[in-house]
Write a protein that holds these residues in place. Sequence first.
Motif, PDB file in Angstrom:
ATOM      1  N   ILE A  22       0.833  -1.207   0.000  1.00  0.00           N
ATOM      2  CA  ILE A  22       0.000   0.000   0.000  1.00  0.00           C
ATOM      3  C   ILE A  22       0.868   1.258   0.000  1.00  0.00           C
ATOM      4  CG2 ILE A  22      -1.686   1.325   1.327  1.00  0.00           C
ATOM      5  CD1 ILE A  22      -2.783  -1.385   2.342  1.00  0.00           C
ATOM      6  N   THR A  23       1.907   1.266   0.847  1.00  0.00           N
ATOM      7  CA  THR A  23       2.794   2.431   0.947  1.00  0.00           C
ATOM      8  C   THR A  23       3.506   2.693  -0.378  1.00  0.00           C
ATOM      9  OG1 THR A  23       3.171   1.968   3.302  1.00  0.00           O
ATOM     10  CG2 THR A  23       4.734   3.446   2.187  1.00  0.00           C
ATOM     11  N   THR A  24       4.022   1.623  -0.995  1.00  0.00           N
ATOM     12  CA  THR A  24       4.747   1.775  -2.252  1.00  0.00           C
ATOM     13  C   THR A  24       3.852   2.291  -3.359  1.00  0.00           C
ATOM     14  OG1 THR A  24       6.227  -0.047  -1.650  1.00  0.00           O
ATOM     15  CG2 THR A  24       6.156   0.582  -3.973  1.00  0.00           C
ATOM     16  N   ILE A  25       2.639   1.750  -3.466  1.00  0.00           N
ATOM     17  CA  ILE A  25       1.705   2.188  -4.503  1.00  0.00           C
ATOM     18  C   ILE A  25       1.353   3.665  -4.328  1.00  0.00           C
ATOM     19  CG2 ILE A  25      -0.646   1.915  -5.379  1.00  0.00           C
ATOM     20  CD1 ILE A  25      -0.399  -1.067  -4.851  1.00  0.00           C
ATOM     21  N   LEU A  26       1.121   4.083  -3.080  1.00  0.00           N
ATOM     22  CA  LEU A  26       0.802   5.491  -2.817  1.00  0.00           C
ATOM     23  C   LEU A  26       1.972   6.400  -3.186  1.00  0.00           C
ATOM     24  CD1 LEU A  26      -1.087   5.226   0.606  1.00  0.00           C
ATOM     25  CD2 LEU A  26      -2.065   5.725  -1.647  1.00  0.00           C
ATOM     26  N   ILE A  27       3.185   5.974  -2.867  1.00  0.00           N
ATOM     27  CA  ILE A  27       4.360   6.788  -3.184  1.00  0.00           C
ATOM     28  C   ILE A  27       4.554   6.889  -4.694  1.00  0.00           C
ATOM     29  CG2 ILE A  27       6.883   6.862  -3.056  1.00  0.00           C
ATOM     30  CD1 ILE A  27       6.673   5.693  -0.254  1.00  0.00           C
ATOM     31  N   VAL A  28       4.449   5.766  -5.379  1.00  0.00           N
ATOM     32  CA  VAL A  28       4.661   5.744  -6.830  1.00  0.00           C
ATOM     33  C   VAL A  28       3.638   6.615  -7.557  1.00  0.00           C
ATOM     34  CG1 VAL A  28       4.564   4.258  -8.883  1.00  0.00           C
ATOM     35  CG2 VAL A  28       5.816   3.510  -6.865  1.00  0.00           C
ATOM     36  N   GLN A  29       2.405   6.618  -7.062  1.00  0.00           N
ATOM     37  CA  GLN A  29       1.345   7.375  -7.719  1.00  0.00           C
ATOM     38  C   GLN A  29       1.396   8.878  -7.421  1.00  0.00           C
ATOM     39  OE1 GLN A  29      -2.316   5.459  -6.522  1.00  0.00           O
ATOM     40  NE2 GLN A  29      -2.167   3.890  -8.119  1.00  0.00           N
ATOM     41  N   ASN A  30       2.054   9.244  -6.324  1.00  0.00           N
ATOM     42  CA  ASN A  30       2.011  10.647  -5.912  1.00  0.00           C
ATOM     43  C   ASN A  30       3.365  11.341  -5.852  1.00  0.00           C
ATOM     44  OD1 ASN A  30      -0.978  10.992  -5.010  1.00  0.00           O
ATOM     45  ND2 ASN A  30      -0.343   9.096  -4.023  1.00  0.00           N
ATOM     46  N   VAL A  31       4.450  10.573  -5.939  1.00  0.00           N
ATOM     47  CA  VAL A  31       5.785  11.162  -5.825  1.00  0.00           C
ATOM     48  C   VAL A  31       6.624  10.729  -7.023  1.00  0.00           C
ATOM     49  CG1 VAL A  31       7.864  11.363  -4.421  1.00  0.00           C
ATOM     50  CG2 VAL A  31       5.641  11.103  -3.306  1.00  0.00           C
ATOM     51  N   LEU A  36      13.352   5.736 -10.530  1.00  0.00           N
ATOM     52  CA  LEU A  36      12.297   4.898 -11.109  1.00  0.00           C
ATOM     53  C   LEU A  36      11.818   5.462 -12.451  1.00  0.00           C
ATOM     54  CD1 LEU A  36      10.098   4.056  -7.977  1.00  0.00           C
ATOM     55  CD2 LEU A  36      11.811   2.618  -9.081  1.00  0.00           C
ATOM     56  N   LYS A  37      12.595   6.378 -13.010  1.00  0.00           N
ATOM     57  CA  LYS A  37      12.177   7.012 -14.259  1.00  0.00           C
ATOM     58  C   LYS A  37      12.082   5.965 -15.380  1.00  0.00           C
ATOM     59  CE  LYS A  37      16.758   8.055 -16.165  1.00  0.00           C
ATOM     60  NZ  LYS A  37      17.595   9.061 -16.810  1.00  0.00           N
ATOM     61  N   GLY A  38      11.073   6.130 -16.211  1.00  0.00           N
ATOM     62  CA  GLY A  38      10.912   5.233 -17.354  1.00  0.00           C
ATOM     63  C   GLY A  38      10.257   3.907 -17.029  1.00  0.00           C
ATOM     64  N   ILE A  39       9.964   3.656 -15.753  1.00  0.00           N
ATOM     65  CA  ILE A  39       9.339   2.400 -15.371  1.00  0.00           C
ATOM     66  C   ILE A  39       7.835   2.608 -15.222  1.00  0.00           C
ATOM     67  CG2 ILE A  39       9.236   0.553 -13.655  1.00  0.00           C
ATOM     68  CD1 ILE A  39      12.089   1.135 -12.923  1.00  0.00           C
ATOM     69  N   THR A  40       7.058   1.799 -15.918  1.00  0.00           N
ATOM     70  CA  THR A  40       5.602   1.909 -15.856  1.00  0.00           C
ATOM     71  C   THR A  40       5.100   1.590 -14.444  1.00  0.00           C
ATOM     72  OG1 THR A  40       5.482   1.182 -18.154  1.00  0.00           O
ATOM     73  CG2 THR A  40       3.440   1.112 -16.874  1.00  0.00           C
ATOM     74  N   PRO A  41       4.284   2.464 -13.844  1.00  0.00           N
ATOM     75  CA  PRO A  41       3.776   2.223 -12.488  1.00  0.00           C
ATOM     76  C   PRO A  41       3.092   0.867 -12.331  1.00  0.00           C
ATOM     77  CG  PRO A  41       3.306   4.467 -13.150  1.00  0.00           C
ATOM     78  CD  PRO A  41       3.871   3.785 -14.355  1.00  0.00           C
ATOM     79  N   ALA A  42       2.414   0.394 -13.391  1.00  0.00           N
ATOM     80  CA  ALA A  42       1.741  -0.903 -13.317  1.00  0.00           C
ATOM     81  C   ALA A  42       2.750  -2.030 -13.090  1.00  0.00           C
ATOM     82  CB  ALA A  42       0.947  -1.162 -14.597  1.00  0.00           C
ATOM     83  N   PHE A  43       3.944  -1.905 -13.672  1.00  0.00           N
ATOM     84  CA  PHE A  43       4.987  -2.915 -13.486  1.00  0.00           C
ATOM     85  C   PHE A  43       5.454  -2.946 -12.035  1.00  0.00           C
ATOM     86  CE2 PHE A  43       6.485  -2.551 -18.193  1.00  0.00           C
ATOM     87  CZ  PHE A  43       5.310  -3.183 -18.583  1.00  0.00           C
ATOM     88  N   ILE A  44       5.604  -1.757 -11.447  1.00  0.00           N
ATOM     89  CA  ILE A  44       6.015  -1.674 -10.047  1.00  0.00           C
ATOM     90  C   ILE A  44       4.961  -2.301  -9.146  1.00  0.00           C
ATOM     91  CG2 ILE A  44       6.600  -0.095  -8.166  1.00  0.00           C
ATOM     92  CD1 ILE A  44       7.602   1.875 -10.266  1.00  0.00           C
ATOM     93  N   THR A  45       3.693  -2.074  -9.477  1.00  0.00           N
ATOM     94  CA  THR A  45       2.595  -2.646  -8.692  1.00  0.00           C
ATOM     95  C   THR A  45       2.650  -4.172  -8.703  1.00  0.00           C
ATOM     96  OG1 THR A  45       1.181  -0.748  -9.215  1.00  0.00           O
ATOM     97  CG2 THR A  45       0.091  -2.754  -8.440  1.00  0.00           C
ATOM     98  N   ILE A  46       2.902  -4.750  -9.870  1.00  0.00           N
ATOM     99  CA  ILE A  46       2.991  -6.209  -9.966  1.00  0.00           C
ATOM    100  C   ILE A  46       4.133  -6.735  -9.106  1.00  0.00           C
ATOM    101  CG2 ILE A  46       3.418  -8.167 -11.515  1.00  0.00           C
ATOM    102  CD1 ILE A  46       2.194  -6.486 -13.771  1.00  0.00           C
ATOM    103  N   VAL A  47       5.267  -6.033  -9.158  1.00  0.00           N
ATOM    104  CA  VAL A  47       6.439  -6.471  -8.396  1.00  0.00           C
ATOM    105  C   VAL A  47       6.173  -6.431  -6.890  1.00  0.00           C
ATOM    106  CG1 VAL A  47       8.821  -5.906  -7.800  1.00  0.00           C
ATOM    107  CG2 VAL A  47       8.095  -5.829 -10.176  1.00  0.00           C
ATOM    108  N   VAL A  48       5.612  -5.319  -6.399  1.00  0.00           N
ATOM    109  CA  VAL A  48       5.433  -5.181  -4.950  1.00  0.00           C
ATOM    110  C   VAL A  48       4.395  -6.155  -4.408  1.00  0.00           C
ATOM    111  CG1 VAL A  48       6.175  -2.783  -4.919  1.00  0.00           C
ATOM    112  CG2 VAL A  48       3.745  -3.296  -5.172  1.00  0.00           C
ATOM    113  N   PHE A  49       3.488  -6.630  -5.267  1.00  0.00           N
ATOM    114  CA  PHE A  49       2.497  -7.602  -4.795  1.00  0.00           C
ATOM    115  C   PHE A  49       3.132  -8.950  -4.464  1.00  0.00           C
ATOM    116  CE2 PHE A  49      -1.224  -5.056  -6.140  1.00  0.00           C
ATOM    117  CZ  PHE A  49      -2.056  -5.345  -5.073  1.00  0.00           C
TER     118      PHE A  49
END
Length: 204
Positions: A22-31, A36-49
Motif C-alpha cells: 500500500i505504501t509503495t503504490i501510494l508513493i509511486v502514484q504521488n511522488v 524509477l524514471k521510465g518504469i511503468t507504475p503498473a509494473f512496479i505494482t505487480i512487483v510489490v504484490f
Amino acid sequence: ELKDIASTSFLFGMGSGLIFVITTILIVQNVSLPFLKGITPAFITIVVFTVPFEIVISYNTSILLGRDKIRAFLLMRIVHAGVFLFSFLALRLVSDNWLLNGLYGQLICSITVWLITCILIMRLTSISLRFHRIFALDAFKYGIKTHIGSIVSFSEKRMDIFLVNYFLSAKAVGFYSLGTGLGEFLTYLGLASSAMLFPKVASI
C-alpha cells in the motif's frame, strides 16, 4: 512453541508485506522518484504484490531449516526457480511482452511457493490467526541486531539495478539483471552446502 512461531511469522509477514504494498503504490502514484524514471507504475505494482508472499516464504523456509527439514528447504529453492521458468514459458505462448511475462511469472511463482511452504508448515503444526506478542517482541529484539545489516547488505547488492536504470534505461536493467542472475547460479552450490551444514554445526 512451533505453533506460536509459525502463526506469528505468517501474520507478521502478510501484514507487513501488505503495508509495504500500500505504501509503495501510494508513493509511486504521488511522488516522482528519479531512480524509477521510465518504469511503468503498473509494473512496479505487480512487483510489490510479490513482497508479502516472499516474506512468508522466507519465514517458512527458515522454520523448515530450524526443524532440520533440509530436503524440503532445498526442494523449495528448486521449485521456486522451476515454477518461475515454467510460468514464464507458458505466458510466452499468449504474449510476446518479455518484461510483462517475467513480472507475472514471478508473481505466479511467489504465490505457488507461498502456498506450498504453508502446506509444509501445516504438516508440522497448525497455523492460527492469533498474534503472539511476547514471541514477536523477543524475535524483534533478537532480529533487529542483524536486520539493519541485512538491509544495508541487500541495498548494496541491488543498488546497481537502480544505477543502471538511472543512467541508462529500464530495458538495460532487464538485460543486466538477466546476466547477473545467470552468474549467481555459481553461488547455489555454496548455498546448498551451507544450508545442510549449518544445523549440524550449530548443534555441536
